[in-house]
Motif scaffolding. Structure first.
Motif, mmCIF file in Angstrom:
data_model
loop_
_atom_site.group_PDB
_atom_site.id
_atom_site.type_symbol
_atom_site.label_atom_id
_atom_site.label_comp_id
_atom_site.label_asym_id
_atom_site.label_seq_id
_atom_site.Cartn_x
_atom_site.Cartn_y
_atom_site.Cartn_z
ATOM 1 N N TRP A 450 0.848 -1.191 0.000
ATOM 2 C CA TRP A 450 0.000 0.000 0.000
ATOM 3 C C TRP A 450 0.882 1.237 0.000
ATOM 4 C CZ3 TRP A 450 -0.228 3.593 4.152
ATOM 5 C CH2 TRP A 450 0.531 3.236 5.272
ATOM 6 N N GLN A 451 0.278 2.365 -0.323
ATOM 7 C CA GLN A 451 1.017 3.601 -0.500
ATOM 8 C C GLN A 451 0.431 4.677 0.401
ATOM 9 O OE1 GLN A 451 1.164 5.867 -4.417
ATOM 10 N NE2 GLN A 451 2.654 4.247 -4.735
ATOM 11 N N ASP A 452 1.274 5.317 1.190
ATOM 12 C CA ASP A 452 0.795 6.320 2.136
ATOM 13 C C ASP A 452 0.268 7.565 1.428
ATOM 14 O OD1 ASP A 452 0.477 7.261 4.889
ATOM 15 O OD2 ASP A 452 2.015 8.718 4.371
ATOM 16 N N GLU A 453 0.861 7.917 0.307
ATOM 17 C CA GLU A 453 0.451 9.134 -0.391
ATOM 18 C C GLU A 453 -1.014 9.077 -0.801
ATOM 19 O OE1 GLU A 453 2.470 11.802 -3.811
ATOM 20 O OE2 GLU A 453 1.705 9.870 -4.490
ATOM 21 N N THR A 454 -1.446 7.933 -1.281
ATOM 22 C CA THR A 454 -2.824 7.780 -1.743
ATOM 23 C C THR A 454 -3.705 7.060 -0.732
ATOM 24 O OG1 THR A 454 -2.302 5.682 -2.813
ATOM 25 C CG2 THR A 454 -2.046 7.677 -4.128
ATOM 26 N N GLN A 455 -3.082 6.430 0.285
ATOM 27 C CA GLN A 455 -3.776 5.555 1.227
ATOM 28 C C GLN A 455 -4.575 4.473 0.491
ATOM 29 O OE1 GLN A 455 -5.209 8.994 3.200
ATOM 30 N NE2 GLN A 455 -2.995 9.164 3.390
ATOM 31 N N GLU A 456 -3.928 3.899 -0.499
ATOM 32 C CA GLU A 456 -4.575 2.859 -1.292
ATOM 33 C C GLU A 456 -3.633 1.682 -1.514
ATOM 34 O OE1 GLU A 456 -5.953 4.600 -4.908
ATOM 35 O OE2 GLU A 456 -7.765 5.422 -3.988
ATOM 36 N N VAL A 457 -4.248 0.536 -1.763
ATOM 37 C CA VAL A 457 -3.512 -0.676 -2.072
ATOM 38 C C VAL A 457 -2.885 -0.564 -3.449
ATOM 39 C CG1 VAL A 457 -3.819 -3.130 -2.599
ATOM 40 C CG2 VAL A 457 -4.915 -2.139 -0.582
ATOM 41 N N VAL A 458 -1.674 -1.122 -3.597
ATOM 42 C CA VAL A 458 -1.000 -1.146 -4.899
ATOM 43 C C VAL A 458 -1.121 -2.535 -5.522
ATOM 44 C CG1 VAL A 458 1.194 -0.822 -6.090
ATOM 45 C CG2 VAL A 458 0.608 0.655 -4.153
ATOM 46 N N ASP A 459 -0.702 -3.565 -4.774
ATOM 47 C CA ASP A 459 -0.754 -4.929 -5.296
ATOM 48 C C ASP A 459 -1.290 -5.876 -4.226
ATOM 49 O OD1 ASP A 459 0.594 -4.613 -7.915
ATOM 50 O OD2 ASP A 459 2.302 -4.039 -6.674
ATOM 51 N N ILE A 460 -2.056 -6.872 -4.677
ATOM 52 C CA ILE A 460 -2.491 -7.969 -3.814
ATOM 53 C C ILE A 460 -1.990 -9.261 -4.441
ATOM 54 C CG2 ILE A 460 -4.439 -9.193 -2.783
ATOM 55 C CD1 ILE A 460 -6.062 -6.633 -3.007
ATOM 56 N N ILE A 461 -1.185 -10.014 -3.687
ATOM 57 C CA ILE A 461 -0.532 -11.212 -4.205
ATOM 58 C C ILE A 461 -1.048 -12.442 -3.460
ATOM 59 C CG2 ILE A 461 1.667 -12.369 -4.598
ATOM 60 C CD1 ILE A 461 1.276 -9.834 -6.250
ATOM 61 N N LEU A 462 -1.348 -13.484 -4.209
ATOM 62 C CA LEU A 462 -1.873 -14.725 -3.658
ATOM 63 C C LEU A 462 -0.738 -15.683 -3.294
ATOM 64 C CD1 LEU A 462 -4.861 -15.232 -6.127
ATOM 65 C CD2 LEU A 462 -4.865 -14.172 -3.863
ATOM 66 N N PRO A 463 -1.041 -16.754 -2.579
ATOM 67 C CA PRO A 463 0.020 -17.673 -2.123
ATOM 68 C C PRO A 463 0.854 -18.287 -3.238
ATOM 69 C CG PRO A 463 -1.959 -18.038 -0.855
ATOM 70 C CD PRO A 463 -2.320 -17.060 -1.934
ATOM 71 N N ASP A 464 0.297 -18.387 -4.449
ATOM 72 C CA ASP A 464 1.086 -18.955 -5.545
ATOM 73 C C ASP A 464 1.925 -17.908 -6.255
ATOM 74 O OD1 ASP A 464 -0.770 -17.506 -6.969
ATOM 75 O OD2 ASP A 464 -1.625 -19.230 -8.035
ATOM 76 N N GLY A 465 1.914 -16.673 -5.752
ATOM 77 C CA GLY A 465 2.710 -15.605 -6.341
ATOM 78 C C GLY A 465 1.990 -14.815 -7.413
ATOM 79 N N SER A 466 0.779 -15.215 -7.759
ATOM 80 C CA SER A 466 0.021 -14.494 -8.780
ATOM 81 C C SER A 466 -0.737 -13.327 -8.156
ATOM 82 C CB SER A 466 -0.960 -15.439 -9.473
ATOM 83 O OG SER A 466 -1.942 -15.889 -8.550
ATOM 84 N N GLU A 467 -1.166 -12.398 -9.021
ATOM 85 C CA GLU A 467 -1.978 -11.279 -8.550
ATOM 86 C C GLU A 467 -3.421 -11.718 -8.394
ATOM 87 O OE1 GLU A 467 -1.310 -7.251 -10.144
ATOM 88 O OE2 GLU A 467 0.009 -8.241 -11.592
ATOM 89 N N ILE A 468 -4.119 -11.059 -7.495
ATOM 90 C CA ILE A 468 -5.518 -11.377 -7.291
ATOM 91 C C ILE A 468 -6.320 -11.020 -8.537
ATOM 92 C CG2 ILE A 468 -6.257 -9.151 -6.336
ATOM 93 C CD1 ILE A 468 -7.810 -10.803 -4.205
ATOM 94 N N ASP A 469 -7.342 -11.788 -8.823
ATOM 95 C CA ASP A 469 -8.211 -11.538 -9.969
ATOM 96 C C ASP A 469 -9.361 -10.656 -9.504
ATOM 97 O OD1 ASP A 469 -10.030 -11.554 -12.057
ATOM 98 O OD2 ASP A 469 -9.770 -13.694 -12.488
ATOM 99 N N PRO A 470 -9.480 -9.438 -10.034
ATOM 100 C CA PRO A 470 -10.540 -8.536 -9.556
ATOM 101 C C PRO A 470 -11.948 -9.069 -9.817
ATOM 102 C CG PRO A 470 -9.468 -7.639 -11.510
ATOM 103 C CD PRO A 470 -8.648 -8.806 -11.069
#
Length: 578
Positions: A450-470
């Motif tokens: 997450w990023q303090d400047e925007t107070q938003e999440v940048v990346d969400i990573i799953l246990p297999d190393g892949s990105e979460i599917d929105p």
């Protein structure tokens, strides 16, 4: 010429003597009043904090516990004939086993033994709904309480807590106490943020109006009754840096009538002792480890407070003998809960710290990870979220007892499993990040940056190393407090809610499933990344956004998300709902 000089000197010396003597005479006519204040006790009547080296031997010494606190209050009262004891809320709720097992009635019994004179409400007084709070104040038996419980023998005041339908106050807005022949008015208020921090069930009809407006509404009423000394009991936070105090309590001080002299603050469990707009603001940490000792001087001719000073006193157990009456009350309830409290459920390989996530590259904590993993296992879900405010203590190295676990999770919240998309999860995570404190929730089943400047999440990573599917739907476990809090967005952004076990039961069963000492650590499930202007700058040709993903993927490859299996036995997954 010489005689003239000497005569002039004598006149100046005489003036220098006469003026102080006149002041001393006025000083002798003033009425001394002492106010002793507590805040944020949370039923921690048996709590002993180790956060200060009182005797200088390099070791932290015990502070607090109700019987020592009572003795300290009396010790500091000895030189004062006119003393009142007050509190600024959150005296009950979030309590350990010894208090919560009996609906916090032991806390009230001890407050009465300590001769509490007046208090106000914090957010935790509403943990079980307003009807239960009214029972606690007015009396009436509860199936889990004590026989013949008759309520509090001191007034509770709250000038800004009303019923929505009638707009009537739930308690009197103020009370007038007479001490040393002088009248002091006490007005109570609770933070307007309270609705965002309490369960809705049982509190649906409550509203919390602006604190300063409520105070200013009742100051004239007190003045009409000849009260010029006015004290506010405010369950509102304050923060002190040097001589400067900021926060809600400071905002109140700047906004209320100057007839208000003292504000007892609370809610954020810190030290405060200073002035804002000539109003004294005090706050004495938490859990009965300290109290505010306020000295007032009142002009008997006008009734005004003309001097006000304070000291925040730490309760150093080595300096007093425990109060016998309070010690007997403690012993009575300790005996009742001793067997279940000392039931061993596991072992910690080292200290497991809990609480809220922090800023920085590694923002998660060991106990938050442990609890969240236990939530996943209890309800066979993909993910879990655990609010930081629901983790009330750390677990120390060595034997873990049921009492230890209860102190960590005392609210009796129920787990709730919901379905939500990856996009909805990101939205929920964004909502829990605040500009002041950063993230709130511990997590299981994924890691995120997450990023303090925007107070938003940048990346969400799953246990297999892949990105979460929105667009993918996942199961997420939260507790009913989080689910019912409109600010979290969880209920609104999810579907198919399924009720599970009590959160404490899930944690206890999870702890019991470890064969080896539990060795959970902070590991980077939550990580703060660089500001946007730096975030996309390439290093060795690799953009920072890719570097963050790589780091999370490395965590996945190292088995971070499988930490819950370390040291566990091979018994099957727990049945849902226990």
């Amino acid at each position: 010429m010489k005689n003239y000089f000497m005569k002039s000197v004598m006149m100046v010396m005489t003036l220098a003597i006469v003026i102080p003597l006149g002041s001393l005479q006025a000083e002798e006519d003033l009425v001394d009043v002492q106010l002793q204040g507590l805040n944020d006790w949370h039923g921690q009547i048996d709590y002993e904090g180790y956060d200060e080296d009182f005797d200088g031997d390099g070791e932290e010494d015990p502070a607090g516990r109700a019987d020592y606190l009572a003795a300290y209050l009396d010790e500091y009262k000895e030189d004062h004939g006119n003393t009142l004891r007050v509190h600024a809320g959150d005296m009950i709720g979030g309590s350990p086993l010894i208090a919560a097992s009996f609906q916090d009635e032991p806390v009230v019994e001890i407050m009465e033994a300590m001769n509490m004179d007046v208090g106000t409400v914090g957010n935790h007084e509403f943990d079980e709904g307003v009807d239960e709070l009214l029972r606690m104040v007015n009396g009436g038996e509860h199936p889990d309480g004590t026989e013949g419980y008759d309520g509090m023998d001191f007034p509770m005041v709250a000038a800004n807590v009303i019923y929505k339908d009638t707009e009537e106050l739930i308690f009197d807005p103020y009370t007038i106490e007479e001490v040393g022949g002088e009248k002091i008015g006490f007005i109570g208020v609770a933070t307007t943020e309270t609705p965002n921090m309490i369960i809705q069930d049982g509190n649906e009809n409550l509203a919390f109006t602006d604190e300063a407006e409520a105070i200013n509404e009742y100051v004239p009423e007190l003045q009409e009754q000849g009260v010029k000394a006015i004290v506010v009991l405010a369950h509102n936070p304050a923060r002190q840096d040097g001589d400067v105090i900021t926060g809600d309590a400071a905002d109140i001080a700047n906004s209320v009538d100057d007839e208000v002299d003292v504000i007892f603050a609370g809610h954020n469990h810190v030290y405060n002792n200073g002035y804002v707009d000539d109003k004294l603001i005090v706050q004495a940490y938490d859990y009965g480890t300290a109290f505010s000792d306020v000295d007032l001087k009142i002009d008997p001719e006008t009734g005004d407070i003309v001097e006000k000073t304070a000291e925040i006193v730490k309760v150093d157990q080595s300096q007093v003998e425990p109060d016998e009456e309070v010690a007997a009350i403690l012993a009575k309830y300790e005996e009742k809960v001793d067997e279940i409290k000392n039931d061993v459920i596991g072992e910690a390989a080292f200290d497991l710290e809990g609480g809220y996530p922090t800023r920085g590259e590694i923002g998660d904590n060991a106990l938050g990870n442990l609890i969240a993993d236990g939530m996943v296992e209890a309800m066979d879900s993909d993910f879990a979220l655990m609010n930081g405010g629901g983790i009330r203590a750390d677990i120390q190295e060595g034997t873990i007892t049921y009492g230890d676990a209860f102190t960590v999770q005392p609210f009796g919240n129920v787990l709730s499993k919901v379905e939500m998309t990856g996009a909805a999860l990101e939205d929920v995570l964004n909502k829990q990040i605040s500009a002041e404190y950063g993230p709130d929730y511990s997590v299981s089943g994924f890691a995120y940056t997450w990023q303090d400047e925007t107070q938003e999440v940048v990346d969400i990573i799953l246990p297999d190393g892949s990105e979460i599917d929105p667009n993918e739907t996942y199961t997420v476990v939260v507790n009913n407090y989080m689910y019912g809090n409109a600010e979290s967005g969880i209920a609104e952004l999810s579907s198919n809610m399924e009720v599970g076990p009590v959160d404490l039961d899930a944690t206890v069963e999870f702890i019991e499933s470890f064969e080896e000492p539990i060795a959970y650590e902070a590991e980077g499930r939550i990580s703060e990344v660089e500001p946007k202007e730096e975030y996309d700058l390439p290093v060795d040709g690799t953009p920072a956004s890719d570097r963050a993903k790589e780091r999370l993927q490395e965590l996945a490859e190292k088995g971070v998300f499988d930490q819950k299996n370390k040291g566990k036995n091979s018994k099957p997954d727990h049945a849902q709902g226990k």
